[in-house]
Scaffold this motif. Structure first.
Motif, PDB file in Angstrom:
ATOM      1  N   VAL A   1      22.777  24.064  32.608  1.00  0.00           N
ATOM      2  CA  VAL A   1      21.551  24.879  33.582  1.00  0.00           C
ATOM      3  C   VAL A   1      22.283  24.642  34.893  1.00  0.00           C
TER       4      VAL A   1
ATOM      5  N   MET B   1      14.619  32.033  37.757  1.00  0.00           N
ATOM      6  CA  MET B   1      15.539  30.932  36.866  1.00  0.00           C
ATOM      7  C   MET B   1      15.838  32.151  35.541  1.00  0.00           C
TER       8      MET B   1
ATOM      9  N   LYS C   1      17.754  33.102  31.916  1.00  0.00           N
ATOM     10  CA  LYS C   1      17.991  32.682  31.092  1.00  0.00           C
ATOM     11  C   LYS C   1      19.632  34.030  30.406  1.00  0.00           C
TER      12      LYS C   1
ATOM     13  N   TYR D   1      21.758  29.281  31.328  1.00  0.00           N
ATOM     14  CA  TYR D   1      20.783  29.272  32.117  1.00  0.00           C
ATOM     15  C   TYR D   1      20.892  29.435  33.769  1.00  0.00           C
TER      16      TYR D   1
ATOM     17  N   CYS E   1      20.059  29.007  37.844  1.00  0.00           N
ATOM     18  CA  CYS E   1      18.727  28.910  38.815  1.00  0.00           C
ATOM     19  C   CYS E   1      19.214  29.069  40.023  1.00  0.00           C
TER      20      CYS E   1
ATOM     21  N   GLN F   1      16.216  23.353  38.556  1.00  0.00           N
ATOM     22  CA  GLN F   1      16.718  23.203  36.914  1.00  0.00           C
ATOM     23  C   GLN F   1      16.267  21.686  36.152  1.00  0.00           C
TER      24      GLN F   1
ATOM     25  N   VAL G   1      13.711  23.029  33.834  1.00  0.00           N
ATOM     26  CA  VAL G   1      14.497  23.545  32.897  1.00  0.00           C
ATOM     27  C   VAL G   1      15.091  22.800  32.112  1.00  0.00           C
TER      28      VAL G   1
END
Length: 196
Positions: A132, A148, A150, A156, A158, A183, A186
């Motif tokens: 992340v 965010m 994906k 991922y 952010c 973060q 997530v």
């Protein structure tokens, strides 16, 4: 799901924090408050007074290794948290060793080339481990631009993915804090969807 159940579930997991500055320190604090059981924290730097405008440290910690100062702060929030500290500069060679056994890794570097290096290393040498990352959180305002995204099952991002830090657009606590908490959010979501 009740918070006690969330905390009990998250306590079984191990999260890597790559960089203990603005993103890493604030993300780690949010994860400790959420109940994550173990954090592996890697950073080579020391706390400086100029960090205090956006990093989760205090005046009395100036001069301390960031990893040790962050561990102390985490323990004041969650006395049962386990930490593993690495006072080193991360590289493609040591990342798989440092973060061995982590369920998720949080990328929290300042420099774009370091961000690219850890993402590439984790995706190629640690397949199946989500990372992340934070990108684009300098300045102030423009909260609606922070999001965010994906990329795939293991990456991922952010932030706004565009705002670069400069003398005129410095990193400031509100936007850095929002992205670091995105973060953490997530990470919590990933871990709550896993069985242990």
């Amino acid at each position: 799901m009740r918070f006690s159940e969330i905390r009990d579930h998250l306590s079984k997991f191990r999260v890597g924090i790559a960089g203990a500055g603005g993103l890493g320190s604030n993300c780690a604090i949010a994860l400790a408050r959420s109940g994550v059981g173990t954090m592996v924290i890697a950073d080579f730097d020391r706390v400086e007074e100029s960090n205090l405008n956006r990093q989760f440290y205090f005046i009395k910690q100036v001069g301390m290794n960031k990893t040790e100062a962050l561990r102390d702060n985490l323990l004041m929030i969650n006395s049962s948290i386990r930490t593993e500290l690495h006072n080193i500069s991360l590289s493609p060679e040591n990342i798989p060793l440092v973060f061995n056994g982590c369920d998720v890794i949080v990328e929290a570097f300042d420099l774009a080339e370091m961000k690219e290096m850890i993402i590439s290393t984790v995706l190629t040498k640690m397949p199946g481990i989500p990372i992340v990352t934070g990108s684009g959180m300098a300045g102030w305002g423009k909260t609606e631009m922070l999001k965010m995204r994906k990329i795939d099952d293991y990456l991922y991002v952010c932030g706004d993915e565009s705002t670069e830090v400069s003398e005129e657009v410095p990193p400031m606590a509100p936007r850095v804090g929002i992205v670091s908490h995105m973060q953490a959010n997530v990470v919590v979501e990933i871990l709550l969807n896993r069985k242990r």
